[in-house]
Design an enzyme around this catalytic site. Structure first.
Site, short mmCIF file in Angstrom:
data_model
loop_
_atom_site.label_atom_id
_atom_site.label_comp_id
_atom_site.label_asym_id
_atom_site.label_seq_id
_atom_site.Cartn_x
_atom_site.Cartn_y
_atom_site.Cartn_z
CD GLU A 33 -2.56 1.70 0.22
OE1 GLU A 33 -3.39 0.92 -0.26
OE2 GLU A 33 -2.37 2.85 -0.26
N GLY A 145 -7.63 0.09 -7.34
CA GLY A 145 -8.80 0.94 -7.18
C GLY A 145 -8.98 2.02 -8.23
N GLY A 272 -18.04 10.62 -11.70
CA GLY A 272 -17.59 9.24 -11.79
C GLY A 272 -16.15 9.08 -11.36
CG ASP A 313 -13.58 1.02 -7.40
OD1 ASP A 313 -14.46 0.18 -7.22
OD2 ASP A 313 -13.58 2.15 -6.86
CG HIS A 322 -21.14 -4.41 -1.56
ND1 HIS A 322 -21.21 -3.05 -1.34
CD2 HIS A 322 -22.11 -4.69 -2.43
CE1 HIS A 322 -22.20 -2.55 -2.05
NE2 HIS A 322 -22.76 -3.52 -2.74
CG HIS A 445 -46.68 -5.21 13.90
ND1 HIS A 445 -46.93 -4.29 12.90
CD2 HIS A 445 -47.33 -4.75 15.01
CE1 HIS A 445 -47.71 -3.33 13.38
NE2 HIS A 445 -47.97 -3.59 14.66
C1 LIG Z 1 -17.19 9.45 -1.38
C2 LIG Z 1 -17.32 7.97 -1.72
C3 LIG Z 1 -18.28 7.23 -1.07
C4 LIG Z 1 -18.39 5.87 -1.34
N1 LIG Z 1 -19.36 5.16 -0.69
C5 LIG Z 1 -19.49 3.85 -0.94
C6 LIG Z 1 -20.44 3.08 -0.23
O1 LIG Z 1 -21.16 3.59 0.63
N2 LIG Z 1 -20.54 1.77 -0.53
C7 LIG Z 1 -19.76 1.18 -1.47
O2 LIG Z 1 -19.90 -0.02 -1.71
N3 LIG Z 1 -18.84 1.88 -2.16
C8 LIG Z 1 -18.68 3.20 -1.91
N4 LIG Z 1 -17.72 3.90 -2.57
C9 LIG Z 1 -16.88 3.19 -3.57
C10 LIG Z 1 -15.80 2.38 -2.87
O3 LIG Z 1 -15.01 3.23 -2.07
C11 LIG Z 1 -14.92 1.68 -3.90
O4 LIG Z 1 -15.74 0.92 -4.76
C12 LIG Z 1 -13.94 0.75 -3.23
O5 LIG Z 1 -13.09 1.45 -2.35
C13 LIG Z 1 -13.08 0.01 -4.26
O6 LIG Z 1 -12.20 -0.83 -3.61
P1 LIG Z 1 -10.82 -1.28 -4.27
O7 LIG Z 1 -10.22 -2.23 -3.29
O8 LIG Z 1 -11.03 -1.73 -5.65
O9 LIG Z 1 -9.92 0.03 -4.39
P2 LIG Z 1 -9.57 1.26 -3.40
O10 LIG Z 1 -10.43 1.27 -2.20
O11 LIG Z 1 -9.56 2.46 -4.25
O12 LIG Z 1 -8.11 0.93 -2.92
C14 LIG Z 1 -7.02 0.91 -3.76
C15 LIG Z 1 -5.76 1.12 -2.96
O13 LIG Z 1 -4.65 0.83 -3.77
C16 LIG Z 1 -3.60 1.73 -3.46
N5 LIG Z 1 -2.68 1.78 -4.59
C17 LIG Z 1 -2.95 2.18 -5.86
N6 LIG Z 1 -1.86 2.00 -6.66
C18 LIG Z 1 -0.89 1.49 -5.86
C19 LIG Z 1 0.43 1.06 -6.08
N7 LIG Z 1 0.98 1.10 -7.30
N8 LIG Z 1 1.14 0.60 -5.05
C20 LIG Z 1 0.59 0.53 -3.81
N9 LIG Z 1 -0.67 0.89 -3.53
C21 LIG Z 1 -1.40 1.35 -4.55
C22 LIG Z 1 -4.34 3.04 -3.23
O14 LIG Z 1 -3.53 3.92 -2.47
C23 LIG Z 1 -5.57 2.54 -2.46
O15 LIG Z 1 -5.33 2.55 -1.07
C24 LIG Z 1 -17.55 5.25 -2.30
C25 LIG Z 1 -16.56 6.01 -2.94
C26 LIG Z 1 -16.44 7.35 -2.64
C27 LIG Z 1 -15.37 8.14 -3.33
#
Ligand SMILES: Cc1cc2nc3c(=O)[nH]c(=O)nc-3n(C[C@H](O)[C@H](O)[C@H](O)COP(=O)(O)OP(=O)(O)OC[C@H]3O[C@@H](n4cnc5c(N)ncnc54)[C@H](O)[C@@H]3O)c2cc1C
Length: 467
Positions: A33, A145, A272, A313, A322, A445
């Site tokens: 990370e 992400g 987005g 993502d 989730h 209920h």
């Molecule tokens: C304001 C907001 C509200 C949200 N609310 C919800 C919600 O209520 N419910 C829901 O389901 N989703 C919600 N989401 C979406 C959710 O946050 C994402 O879908 C989720 O975090 C995706 O998870 P991920 O593990 O794919 O990536 P991320 O959570 O984006 O994590 C990726 C990680 O990889 C790290 N990284 C990237 N490149 C490198 C590298 N080369 N080396 C080391 N580390 C690296 C980044 O620093 C980051 O910590 C919300 C998003 C936002 C912005």
């Protein structure tokens, strides 16, 4: 050089869950990370902080608008201490991210801090503050992400023209917050600042807010948000955003080409998010992107390089925490030789406005498009005793069932605690329940869940009991 069975790059809900599951299945696992804290977007600048602010602002709104009708009198004026509200949110974030450190420790996952960059299909360089370490891994899971995206002509200065990340730590309550994008994140953050006293105007390109959800939900939420005095300009194409000093001017055209000019003190751009692959060294390992800039994967989330997988993502599909978690588990179990499966149709979508909005399965629009014959059972929240007791009268539950088999095909709700109640829809559909199955189950209920039973009764035989 340290060697691992699996190295996960990125510690969001996709990455950290994948790491835990890999470790549970006996694989020597590392997680990389780049930030100081684990948990990714979700824990640091996404799901958790936004919900913390939604909760705080909801308490405030209750205090100023609803306490009196409950017979609670507050002597003096109720005020917002934004600094403290933001600090509480940050404390929640810190507790939650610390929890992930604990889980990594408990599962004996090595946490390596730094930017992970592939040097070939089995080696990763990790750069941290000028120092580089290299590791070798038999399998690699990319979970890097996403980042907020913008429109080409918008210059995000991150002070007045901001993304969700900055909106979670503002130093003042905007007087007029203009939000570009009427999707989940824009509406949730819009409601936070509306409750705290800002004027909020949303500009949405599509002809309705929440354009990917069932149209009935958009319509009901539109009604409620308008009642709350949020201004919603749908079918408007933003064409410029300019900041001068403390003022931001947004110009947009409606569908007839008529220009509107909005002036505010902050503009939140919520159009987005885009997959994040910068500095990841995909070229060095030969990993290909798809036509939309996401890491290309097959149905088993494997990239074109067989020992490299990608989840969350950074790959196709809904950008939801989730969904990322399910994918993390899937890849770990595949690597352990198991035969896991994800039904993407059953990943629920939730909007944490109040009333909350939640959905799983097909929308009416999708069923029509697919030519599926379906029936609709709908029940209004206001007909429930529970809703009258709490005065949360807005919303409904809508169940869509196959016309001939009665199988539930879609489950859509808007109302108090819909975010939690949607789990019943997911369970029902996972077990391929018919509407009649749900209608014959006892629902406590008085609860909001009674609306689900009633909507199922309406879908089955058009015989709801309480309307
Ligand atoms: C304001 C907001 C509200 C949200 N609310 C919800 C919600 O209520 N419910 C829901 O389901 N989703 C919600 N989401 C979406 C959710 O946050 C994402 O879908 C989720 O975090 C995706 O998870 P991920 O593990 O794919 O990536 P991320 O959570 O984006 O994590 C990726 C990680 O990889 C790290 N990284 C990237 N490149 C490198 C590298 N080369 N080396 C080391 N580390 C690296 C980044 O620093 C980051 O910590 C919300 C998003 C936002 C912005």
């Amino acid at each position: 050089m340290n060697q691992y069975d699996v190295a996960v790059i990125g510690s969001g809900p996709g990455g950290y869950v994948a790491a835990i599951r890999c470790a549970q299945l006996g694989m020597k696992t590392a997680i990389i990370e780049k930030y100081d804290t684990l948990g990714g977007t979700c824990l640091n600048v996404g799901c958790i902080p936004s919900k913390a602010l939604l909760d705080s602002s909801h308490h405030y709104e209750d205090a100023i608008k609803h306490f009196a009708e409950h017979g609670i009198v507050i002597p003096g004026e109720v005020k917002v201490d934004l600094e403290r509200m933001i600090a509480r949110k940050q404390a929640v974030v810190e507790q939650t991210t610390k929890g992930i450190e604990f889980l990594m420790d408990k599962n004996k996952v090595d946490v390596l801090q730094g930017v992970g960059s592939l040097t070939d299909a089995t080696h990763i360089n990790i750069d941290h503050k000028g120092k580089t370490q290299a590791i070798e891994a038999k399998n690699i899971i990319l979970a890097t992400g996403s980042k907020p995206s913008t429109l080409p002509f918008i210059k995000l200065d991150k002070e007045r023209v901001i993304t969700s990340t900055e909106a979670l730590k503002l130093k003042e309550i905007p007087k007029h917050l203009i939000i570009i994008g009427g999707g989940v994140i824009g509406l949730e953050l819009g409601q936070v600042y509306k409750r705290l006293g800002a004027e909020v105007t949303v500009v949405e390109y599509m002809d309705r807010i929440l354009p990917t959800m069932d149209a009935g939900l958009s319509k009901e939420l539109t009604k409620v948000l308008k009642k709350q005095k949020m201004v919603l300009n749908v079918s408007h194409k933003v064409k410029s955003v300019e900041r001068k000093g403390k003022e931001v001017t947004v110009k947009a055209d409606d569908k007839k080409g008529q220009e509107i000019v909005l002036k505010g003190d902050y503009c939140l751009v919520c159009v987005g998010r885009k997959p994040y692959t910068e500095g990841l060294g995909l070229e060095a390992a030969g990993v290909k992107l798809d036509d939309r800039g996401r890491v290309g994967v097959n149905d088993e989330l494997q990239t074109n390089v067989p020992n490299i997988y990608a989840i969350g993502d950074v790959v196709r599909g809904a950008m939801l925490a989730h969904k990322a978690e399910e994918e993390g588990v899937l890849v770990a179990e595949l690597l352990a030789g198991q035969k896991p499966h994800i039904d993407y149709n059953l990943i629920p979508g939730v909007v944490y406005t109040w009333p909350e909005v939640a959905s799983v399965g097909k929308t009416e629009e999708q069923l029509k498009e697919q030519g599926v014959e379906y029936k609709v059972g709908q029940f209004p929240m206001r007909a429930l005793g529970r809703s009258r007791a709490s005065m949360d009268l807005d919303g409904f539950v809508k169940i869509l069932a196959d016309s001939s088999t009665d199988e539930v095909l879609g489950f859509h709700m808007i109302g108090a605690r819909a975010a939690d109640l949607i789990a019943e829809g997911v369970t029902a559909m996972e077990f391929r329940a018919s509407a009649e199955d749900i209608a014959r189950m006892s629902h406590a209920h008085p609860t909001y869940s009674e609306a689900i039973k009633e909507a199922a009764l309406a879908a089955t035989e058009d015989r709801p009991l309480h309307i």
